[in-house]
Design a protein around this motif. Structure first.
Motif, PDB file in Angstrom:
ATOM      1  N   THR A 224       0.854  -1.184   0.000  1.00 24.01           N
ATOM      2  CA  THR A 224       0.000   0.000   0.000  1.00 24.01           C
ATOM      3  C   THR A 224       0.892   1.237   0.000  1.00 24.01           C
ATOM      4  OG1 THR A 224      -0.109  -0.153   2.394  1.00 24.01           O
ATOM      5  CG2 THR A 224      -1.912  -1.163   1.155  1.00 24.01           C
ATOM      6  N   SER A 225       0.304   2.409  -0.046  1.00 20.24           N
ATOM      7  CA  SER A 225       1.091   3.634  -0.112  1.00 20.24           C
ATOM      8  C   SER A 225       2.047   3.737   1.075  1.00 20.24           C
ATOM      9  CB  SER A 225       0.169   4.849  -0.113  1.00 20.24           C
ATOM     10  OG  SER A 225      -0.619   4.853  -1.274  1.00 20.24           O
ATOM     11  N   ASN A 226       3.212   4.313   0.801  1.00 21.75           N
ATOM     12  CA  ASN A 226       4.250   4.421   1.819  1.00 21.75           C
ATOM     13  C   ASN A 226       4.580   5.886   2.062  1.00 21.75           C
ATOM     14  OD1 ASN A 226       4.984   1.418   1.939  1.00 21.75           O
ATOM     15  ND2 ASN A 226       5.034   1.898  -0.244  1.00 21.75           N
ATOM     16  N   SER A 227       4.682   6.263   3.310  1.00 16.82           N
ATOM     17  CA  SER A 227       4.942   7.659   3.615  1.00 16.82           C
ATOM     18  C   SER A 227       6.389   8.011   3.322  1.00 16.82           C
ATOM     19  CB  SER A 227       4.616   7.947   5.085  1.00 16.82           C
ATOM     20  OG  SER A 227       5.427   7.169   5.915  1.00 16.82           O
ATOM     21  N   SER A 228       6.593   9.261   2.932  1.00 13.17           N
ATOM     22  CA  SER A 228       7.924   9.805   2.678  1.00 13.17           C
ATOM     23  C   SER A 228       7.879  11.274   3.026  1.00 13.17           C
ATOM     24  CB  SER A 228       8.296   9.615   1.200  1.00 13.17           C
ATOM     25  OG  SER A 228       7.756  10.664   0.417  1.00 13.17           O
ATOM     26  N   PRO A 229       9.053  11.926   3.101  1.00 12.48           N
ATOM     27  CA  PRO A 229       9.064  13.369   3.389  1.00 12.48           C
ATOM     28  C   PRO A 229       8.331  14.178   2.315  1.00 12.48           C
ATOM     29  CG  PRO A 229      11.263  12.408   3.635  1.00 12.48           C
ATOM     30  CD  PRO A 229      10.403  11.355   3.008  1.00 12.48           C
ATOM     31  N   ALA A 230       8.132  13.573   1.133  1.00 11.03           N
ATOM     32  CA  ALA A 230       7.484  14.301   0.035  1.00 11.03           C
ATOM     33  C   ALA A 230       6.002  13.989  -0.079  1.00 11.03           C
ATOM     34  CB  ALA A 230       8.190  13.975  -1.282  1.00 11.03           C
TER      35      ALA A 230
ATOM     36  N   LEU B 237       2.871  10.605  -0.027  1.00 13.84           N
ATOM     37  CA  LEU B 237       2.661   9.165  -0.153  1.00 13.84           C
ATOM     38  C   LEU B 237       3.245   8.624  -1.459  1.00 13.84           C
ATOM     39  CD1 LEU B 237      -0.990   8.728   1.178  1.00 13.84           C
ATOM     40  CD2 LEU B 237       1.155   8.075   2.312  1.00 13.84           C
ATOM     41  N   ILE B 238       4.085   7.602  -1.313  1.00 21.13           N
ATOM     42  CA  ILE B 238       4.655   6.905  -2.466  1.00 21.13           C
ATOM     43  C   ILE B 238       3.699   5.779  -2.844  1.00 21.13           C
ATOM     44  CG2 ILE B 238       6.599   5.535  -3.299  1.00 21.13           C
ATOM     45  CD1 ILE B 238       8.335   6.887  -1.151  1.00 21.13           C
ATOM     46  N   PRO B 239       3.325   5.688  -4.126  1.00 21.19           N
ATOM     47  CA  PRO B 239       2.393   4.627  -4.531  1.00 21.19           C
ATOM     48  C   PRO B 239       2.917   3.224  -4.188  1.00 21.19           C
ATOM     49  CG  PRO B 239       2.575   6.283  -6.258  1.00 21.19           C
ATOM     50  CD  PRO B 239       3.640   6.600  -5.243  1.00 21.19           C
ATOM     51  N   GLY B 240       1.992   2.323  -3.897  1.00 19.73           N
ATOM     52  CA  GLY B 240       2.360   0.971  -3.509  1.00 19.73           C
ATOM     53  C   GLY B 240       2.831   0.108  -4.662  1.00 19.73           C
ATOM     54  N   HIS B 241       3.566  -0.916  -4.321  1.00 24.35           N
ATOM     55  CA  HIS B 241       4.049  -1.933  -5.277  1.00 24.35           C
ATOM     56  C   HIS B 241       4.392  -3.157  -4.455  1.00 24.35           C
ATOM     57  CE1 HIS B 241       8.182  -0.777  -4.025  1.00 24.35           C
ATOM     58  NE2 HIS B 241       7.635   0.417  -3.919  1.00 24.35           N
TER      59      HIS B 241
ATOM     60  N   PRO C 134       1.142  -1.159 -18.077  1.00 23.86           N
ATOM     61  CA  PRO C 134      -0.048  -2.006 -18.302  1.00 23.86           C
ATOM     62  C   PRO C 134      -0.214  -3.132 -17.285  1.00 23.86           C
ATOM     63  CG  PRO C 134       1.031  -1.539 -20.395  1.00 23.86           C
ATOM     64  CD  PRO C 134       1.945  -1.027 -19.318  1.00 23.86           C
ATOM     65  N   ASP C 135       0.853  -3.524 -16.584  1.00 24.61           N
ATOM     66  CA  ASP C 135       0.763  -4.574 -15.563  1.00 24.61           C
ATOM     67  C   ASP C 135       0.653  -4.005 -14.157  1.00 24.61           C
ATOM     68  OD1 ASP C 135       1.380  -7.398 -16.902  1.00 24.61           O
ATOM     69  OD2 ASP C 135       2.507  -5.851 -17.947  1.00 24.61           O
ATOM     70  N   ASN C 136       0.402  -2.717 -14.072  1.00 19.83           N
ATOM     71  CA  ASN C 136       0.311  -2.046 -12.777  1.00 19.83           C
ATOM     72  C   ASN C 136       1.663  -1.918 -12.076  1.00 19.83           C
ATOM     73  OD1 ASN C 136      -1.627  -0.613 -11.278  1.00 19.83           O
ATOM     74  ND2 ASN C 136      -1.711  -2.226  -9.720  1.00 19.83           N
ATOM     75  N   HIS C 137       2.754  -2.155 -12.792  1.00 18.70           N
ATOM     76  CA  HIS C 137       4.062  -1.859 -12.221  1.00 18.70           C
ATOM     77  C   HIS C 137       4.129  -0.354 -11.935  1.00 18.70           C
ATOM     78  CE1 HIS C 137       5.447  -5.866 -12.829  1.00 18.70           C
ATOM     79  NE2 HIS C 137       5.447  -5.805 -14.143  1.00 18.70           N
ATOM     80  N   SER C 138       4.773   0.001 -10.843  1.00 14.69           N
ATOM     81  CA  SER C 138       4.865   1.404 -10.429  1.00 14.69           C
ATOM     82  C   SER C 138       6.091   2.040 -11.061  1.00 14.69           C
ATOM     83  CB  SER C 138       4.951   1.498  -8.901  1.00 14.69           C
ATOM     84  OG  SER C 138       5.136   2.843  -8.518  1.00 14.69           O
ATOM     85  N   ILE C 139       5.847   2.877 -12.053  1.00 18.24           N
ATOM     86  CA  ILE C 139       6.925   3.488 -12.822  1.00 18.24           C
ATOM     87  C   ILE C 139       7.067   4.950 -12.397  1.00 18.24           C
ATOM     88  CG2 ILE C 139       7.799   3.960 -15.134  1.00 18.24           C
ATOM     89  CD1 ILE C 139       7.426   0.933 -14.381  1.00 18.24           C
TER      90      ILE C 139
END
Lengths: 142, 142
Positions: free
Chosen positions: A63-69, A71-75, B124-129
């Motif tokens: 899930t999303s991850n917090s950062s100083p900037a 929320l970083i999208p999850g992977h 397209p595979d939901n990889h976080s780019i």
């Protein structure tokens, strides 16, 4: 489709690992990569060429991850990935000896028709790691 | 542990995809990467900086794979991975416009305290780019 703006290089690539401490030690000891950032979720290691290897604990970034900037999208990668680092032809034998001295099994060495050589071995998560010399690809002639 | 021989840079990084044609088109259209090699199993695309993005059909490389040099060890990644490409600060707005023109949703933009900016979107595979500017990492000051 319009022409894409420029990309300079890969900046970050990611491996998903079971045990962060074990993997960080592996990449520090086997490759000499310095740690840039480390917490319980991930470790960022400096790769020569102004690049970064990110080691993520499997599942911890889904899930999303917090950062100083913000929320970083999850992977959330898994399985056994493949990654290759560029080495000079002159360092090929030193790499072979270094793997032996590090008690790492050389899974195979491939000598390519175009003149490159590759060494393949496994990291602690069974990721397939390669070090390869120039001429493996036509966009890397030397 | 003995000092590691030198590494020059990341040479290859891998994404594991459902549909090779769809992914190869995405990276050709969105990033402008040229295809180096392509078959039913994988596609190798040239990344600036003498690097290669490998797209592998999920599951198709799990066992050893034949090559002109011999058997390549198997690997089999899955899930949603993270990958970042370096862009210049001057191209940040062009990248934002390019994503819009390409009908790609900008998932988020992060502006980092150290002065870098990142754009995040999905392949397209939901990889976080991500495309990120210099100063994101201290080993990439400019």
């Amino acid at each position: 489709v319009a022409t894409a703006p420029a990309v300079k290089r890969i900046l970050e690539t990611s491996l998903y690992v079971e045990e962060l401490r074990r993997s960080a030690s592996f990449y520090a000891n086997v490759f000499g990569f310095a740690t840039l950032v480390r917490d319980d979720r991930m470790c960022a290691m400096a790769v020569p060429g102004q690049q970064v290897l990110l080691l993520f604990v499997k599942g911890a970034s889904a899930t999303s991850n917090s950062s100083p900037a913000g929320l970083i999208p999850g992977h959330n990668g898994s399985g056994t990935q493949h990654l290759c680092f560029s080495i000079s032809h002159d360092d090929l034998d030193a790499w072979t000896r270094h793997l032996i001295a590090s008690d790492i099994e050389l899974e195979t060495r491939l000598d390519w028709p175009q003149g490159a050589s590759s060494l393949y071995f496994r990291d602690p998560d069974n990721h397939s790691i390669e070090v390869g010399t120039p001429r493996l690809w036509r966009n890397d002639p030397a």
